[in-house]
Design a protein around this motif. Structure first.
Motif, PDB file in Angstrom:
ATOM      1  N   PHE A   1       0.833  -1.132   0.001  1.00 23.29           N
ATOM      2  CA  PHE A   1      -0.004  -0.001   0.081  1.00 23.29           C
ATOM      3  C   PHE A   1       0.848   1.450  -0.102  1.00 23.29           C
ATOM      4  CE2 PHE A   1      -2.365  -3.583   1.575  1.00 23.29           C
ATOM      5  CZ  PHE A   1      -3.693  -3.301   0.814  1.00 23.29           C
ATOM      6  N   THR A   2       2.303   1.319   0.072  1.00 21.10           N
ATOM      7  CA  THR A   2       3.019   2.252  -0.112  1.00 21.10           C
ATOM      8  C   THR A   2       2.735   2.854  -1.444  1.00 21.10           C
ATOM      9  OG1 THR A   2       4.720   1.229   1.322  1.00 21.10           O
ATOM     10  CG2 THR A   2       5.421   3.182  -0.317  1.00 21.10           C
ATOM     11  N   ASN A   3       2.432   4.219  -1.512  1.00 21.06           N
ATOM     12  CA  ASN A   3       2.309   5.140  -2.777  1.00 21.06           C
ATOM     13  C   ASN A   3       0.716   4.697  -3.364  1.00 21.06           C
ATOM     14  OD1 ASN A   3       4.804   6.249  -2.681  1.00 21.06           O
ATOM     15  ND2 ASN A   3       5.563   4.384  -3.713  1.00 21.06           N
ATOM     16  N   ALA A   4      -0.069   3.999  -2.619  1.00 16.86           N
ATOM     17  CA  ALA A   4      -1.305   3.824  -2.884  1.00 16.86           C
ATOM     18  C   ALA A   4      -2.022   5.166  -3.295  1.00 16.86           C
ATOM     19  CB  ALA A   4      -1.963   2.709  -1.902  1.00 16.86           C
ATOM     20  N   GLU A   5      -3.152   5.223  -4.063  1.00 13.72           N
ATOM     21  CA  GLU A   5      -4.020   6.092  -4.420  1.00 13.72           C
ATOM     22  C   GLU A   5      -5.332   5.718  -3.440  1.00 13.72           C
ATOM     23  OE1 GLU A   5      -4.289   6.964  -8.477  1.00 13.72           O
ATOM     24  OE2 GLU A   5      -2.042   7.020  -8.559  1.00 13.72           O
ATOM     25  N   ILE A   6      -5.830   6.822  -2.887  1.00 14.35           N
ATOM     26  CA  ILE A   6      -7.336   6.647  -2.005  1.00 14.35           C
ATOM     27  C   ILE A   6      -7.989   7.726  -2.302  1.00 14.35           C
ATOM     28  CG2 ILE A   6      -8.007   6.421   0.310  1.00 14.35           C
ATOM     29  CD1 ILE A   6      -5.168   5.879   0.969  1.00 14.35           C
ATOM     30  N   SER A   7      -9.168   7.326  -2.509  1.00 17.56           N
ATOM     31  CA  SER A   7     -10.309   8.614  -2.623  1.00 17.56           C
ATOM     32  C   SER A   7     -11.407   8.080  -1.979  1.00 17.56           C
ATOM     33  CB  SER A   7     -10.810   8.479  -4.206  1.00 17.56           C
ATOM     34  OG  SER A   7     -11.515   7.442  -4.607  1.00 17.56           O
ATOM     35  N   PHE A   8     -12.163   9.101  -1.396  1.00 19.44           N
ATOM     36  CA  PHE A   8     -13.182   8.883  -0.321  1.00 19.44           C
ATOM     37  C   PHE A   8     -14.205   9.824  -0.443  1.00 19.44           C
ATOM     38  CE2 PHE A   8     -14.934  10.584   3.651  1.00 19.44           C
ATOM     39  CZ  PHE A   8     -15.708   9.534   4.037  1.00 19.44           C
ATOM     40  N   LYS A   9     -15.621   9.433  -0.291  1.00 21.03           N
ATOM     41  CA  LYS A   9     -16.795  10.610  -0.301  1.00 21.03           C
ATOM     42  C   LYS A   9     -17.583  10.083   0.760  1.00 21.03           C
ATOM     43  CE  LYS A   9     -20.276  12.592  -3.361  1.00 21.03           C
ATOM     44  NZ  LYS A   9     -20.423  12.720  -4.967  1.00 21.03           N
ATOM     45  N   GLY A  10     -17.768  10.988   1.537  1.00 19.62           N
ATOM     46  CA  GLY A  10     -19.060  10.890   2.672  1.00 19.62           C
ATOM     47  C   GLY A  10     -20.290  11.834   2.535  1.00 19.62           C
ATOM     48  N   GLU A  11     -21.336  11.195   2.495  1.00 16.85           N
ATOM     49  CA  GLU A  11     -22.575  11.899   2.457  1.00 16.85           C
ATOM     50  C   GLU A  11     -22.958  12.419   3.838  1.00 16.85           C
ATOM     51  OE1 GLU A  11     -23.655  12.390  -0.543  1.00 16.85           O
ATOM     52  OE2 GLU A  11     -22.306  10.898  -1.503  1.00 16.85           O
ATOM     53  N   LEU A  12     -23.029  13.844   3.847  1.00 19.40           N
ATOM     54  CA  LEU A  12     -23.763  14.612   4.803  1.00 19.40           C
ATOM     55  C   LEU A  12     -24.984  14.228   5.410  1.00 19.40           C
ATOM     56  CD1 LEU A  12     -21.545  17.743   4.480  1.00 19.40           C
ATOM     57  CD2 LEU A  12     -21.306  15.845   6.415  1.00 19.40           C
ATOM     58  N   SER A  13     -25.795  13.792   4.387  1.00 21.39           N
ATOM     59  CA  SER A  13     -27.237  13.775   4.764  1.00 21.39           C
ATOM     60  C   SER A  13     -27.057  12.404   5.727  1.00 21.39           C
ATOM     61  CB  SER A  13     -27.976  13.344   3.569  1.00 21.39           C
ATOM     62  OG  SER A  13     -27.533  12.012   2.778  1.00 21.39           O
ATOM     63  N   SER A  14     -26.263  11.315   5.829  1.00 20.53           N
ATOM     64  CA  SER A  14     -26.177  10.389   6.542  1.00 20.53           C
ATOM     65  C   SER A  14     -25.425  10.501   8.096  1.00 20.53           C
ATOM     66  CB  SER A  14     -25.387   9.414   6.125  1.00 20.53           C
ATOM     67  OG  SER A  14     -23.877   9.660   5.808  1.00 20.53           O
ATOM     68  N   LEU A  15     -25.288  11.815   8.252  1.00 21.79           N
ATOM     69  CA  LEU A  15     -24.603  12.413   9.861  1.00 21.79           C
ATOM     70  C   LEU A  15     -25.390  11.997  10.770  1.00 21.79           C
ATOM     71  CD1 LEU A  15     -22.505  15.227  10.134  1.00 21.79           C
ATOM     72  CD2 LEU A  15     -24.404  14.869  11.798  1.00 21.79           C
ATOM     73  N   ASP A  16     -25.019  11.240  11.903  1.00 26.34           N
ATOM     74  CA  ASP A  16     -25.611  10.776  12.869  1.00 26.34           C
ATOM     75  C   ASP A  16     -24.841  10.973  14.176  1.00 26.34           C
ATOM     76  OD1 ASP A  16     -27.378   9.422  14.644  1.00 26.34           O
ATOM     77  OD2 ASP A  16     -26.928   7.358  13.647  1.00 26.34           O
ATOM     78  N   THR A  17     -25.638  11.509  15.107  1.00 29.18           N
ATOM     79  CA  THR A  17     -24.801  11.600  16.363  1.00 29.18           C
ATOM     80  C   THR A  17     -25.731  11.014  17.526  1.00 29.18           C
ATOM     81  OG1 THR A  17     -25.759  13.759  16.886  1.00 29.18           O
ATOM     82  CG2 THR A  17     -23.734  13.852  15.723  1.00 29.18           C
ATOM     83  N   GLY A  18     -26.794  10.533  17.169  1.00 36.89           N
ATOM     84  CA  GLY A  18     -27.906   9.871  18.029  1.00 36.89           C
ATOM     85  C   GLY A  18     -28.763  10.888  18.818  1.00 36.89           C
ATOM     86  N   ASN A  19     -28.880  12.061  18.052  1.00 35.35           N
ATOM     87  CA  ASN A  19     -29.727  13.057  18.486  1.00 35.35           C
ATOM     88  C   ASN A  19     -30.317  13.998  17.352  1.00 35.35           C
ATOM     89  OD1 ASN A  19     -30.192  16.013  19.437  1.00 35.35           O
ATOM     90  ND2 ASN A  19     -30.375  15.111  21.225  1.00 35.35           N
ATOM     91  N   THR A  20     -31.465  13.940  16.724  1.00 34.62           N
ATOM     92  CA  THR A  20     -31.792  14.440  15.565  1.00 34.62           C
ATOM     93  C   THR A  20     -31.634  16.013  15.664  1.00 34.62           C
ATOM     94  OG1 THR A  20     -33.619  12.458  15.458  1.00 34.62           O
ATOM     95  CG2 THR A  20     -33.957  14.809  14.264  1.00 34.62           C
ATOM     96  N   ASP A  21     -31.971  16.700  16.703  1.00 31.97           N
ATOM     97  CA  ASP A  21     -31.930  18.144  16.921  1.00 31.97           C
ATOM     98  C   ASP A  21     -30.454  18.444  16.623  1.00 31.97           C
ATOM     99  OD1 ASP A  21     -34.584  18.445  17.121  1.00 31.97           O
ATOM    100  OD2 ASP A  21     -34.281  18.857  19.402  1.00 31.97           O
ATOM    101  N   ARG A  22     -29.268  17.628  17.139  1.00 32.14           N
ATOM    102  CA  ARG A  22     -27.907  18.222  17.075  1.00 32.14           C
ATOM    103  C   ARG A  22     -27.522  17.801  15.586  1.00 32.14           C
ATOM    104  NH1 ARG A  22     -25.315  15.799  21.336  1.00 32.14           N
ATOM    105  NH2 ARG A  22     -25.494  13.825  20.630  1.00 32.14           N
ATOM    106  N   ASP A  23     -28.175  16.565  14.982  1.00 36.76           N
ATOM    107  CA  ASP A  23     -27.859  16.299  13.748  1.00 36.76           C
ATOM    108  C   ASP A  23     -28.332  17.236  12.556  1.00 36.76           C
ATOM    109  OD1 ASP A  23     -26.895  13.977  14.790  1.00 36.76           O
ATOM    110  OD2 ASP A  23     -28.694  12.687  13.988  1.00 36.76           O
ATOM    111  N   ASN A  24     -29.596  17.800  12.933  1.00 40.39           N
ATOM    112  CA  ASN A  24     -30.082  18.796  11.777  1.00 40.39           C
ATOM    113  C   ASN A  24     -29.168  20.079  12.037  1.00 40.39           C
ATOM    114  OD1 ASN A  24     -31.848  17.366  10.848  1.00 40.39           O
ATOM    115  ND2 ASN A  24     -33.476  17.609  12.318  1.00 40.39           N
ATOM    116  N   HIS A  25     -28.781  20.601  13.290  1.00 41.37           N
ATOM    117  CA  HIS A  25     -27.701  21.747  13.641  1.00 41.37           C
ATOM    118  C   HIS A  25     -26.629  21.522  12.772  1.00 41.37           C
ATOM    119  CE1 HIS A  25     -25.982  24.817  16.292  1.00 41.37           C
ATOM    120  NE2 HIS A  25     -26.162  25.278  15.106  1.00 41.37           N
TER     121      HIS A  25
END
Length: 176
Positions: A45-69
């Motif tokens: 994995f030395t010199n590997a190429e990595i790409s990542f994409k995370g969807e913010l609609s899936s953000l979850d802290t266990g509290n809907t009000d905090r997630d919406n904020h």
């Protein structure tokens, strides 16, 4: 050596963030929907190429009000900037592990970040798939990415720390 492509196995992967709240406890959140691709030279994995994409609609802290904020314009502004993206610029061997440097884009701002990827190893599952596992960790300053909302406390200090810890358990499947 042949180029090897690896795809994230989302059912065996998780990505979390941790932030101090009121400077006395830590709140943990996660992205439930994300994808990543890794290209390596064989199983090295030395010199590997990595790409990542995370969807913010899936953000979850266990509290809907905090997630919406967090999804609001006060923080991520997920309506205008629906994802977080990362693209590696360097992957260097560090003992058994790897130092991963790359460009992280949050809320339209791209900054370099450094992460540590502890290499868990390579194994073949009962269905014949070759998998590689990594434990990812790192820290970043959220204000570097325009996430500057905060509130001063009567007792001094602020409601939310600037430092964000990133933790991930990532399993990749070798592609045929």
């Amino acid at each position: 050596m042949a180029t090897t492509k690896w795809a994230l196995d989302p059912t065996h992967s998780e990505l979390q963030f941790k932030v101090k709240h009121l400077m006395i406890t830590t709140v943990t959140g996660s992205l439930k929907s994300f994808s990543a691709d890794l290209t390596s030279e064989g199983d090295e994995f030395t010199n590997a190429e990595i790409s990542f994409k995370g969807e913010l609609s899936s953000l979850d802290t266990g509290n809907t009000d905090r997630d919406n904020h967090l999804k609001s314009a006060d923080f991520f502004d997920a309506e205008q900037f629906p994802s977080i993206e990362f693209k590696s610029t360097a992957v260097e061997k560090d003992g058994d592990d790897y130092k991963v440097t790359g460009d992280l884009t949050v809320k339209g701002t791209t900054k370099p970040v450094k992460l540590i990827a502890e290499f868990g190893g390579i194994a073949t599952d009962p269905w014949g798939q070759t998998k590689a596992g990594f434990t990812l960790s790192g820290k970043l300053n959220r204000s570097d990415f325009g996430l500057t909302w905060n509130a001063a406390l009567e007792t001094g200090g602020v409601m939310v720390s600037e430092e964000v810890k990133i933790l991930g358990e990532l399993q990749f499947v070798k592609q045929a």
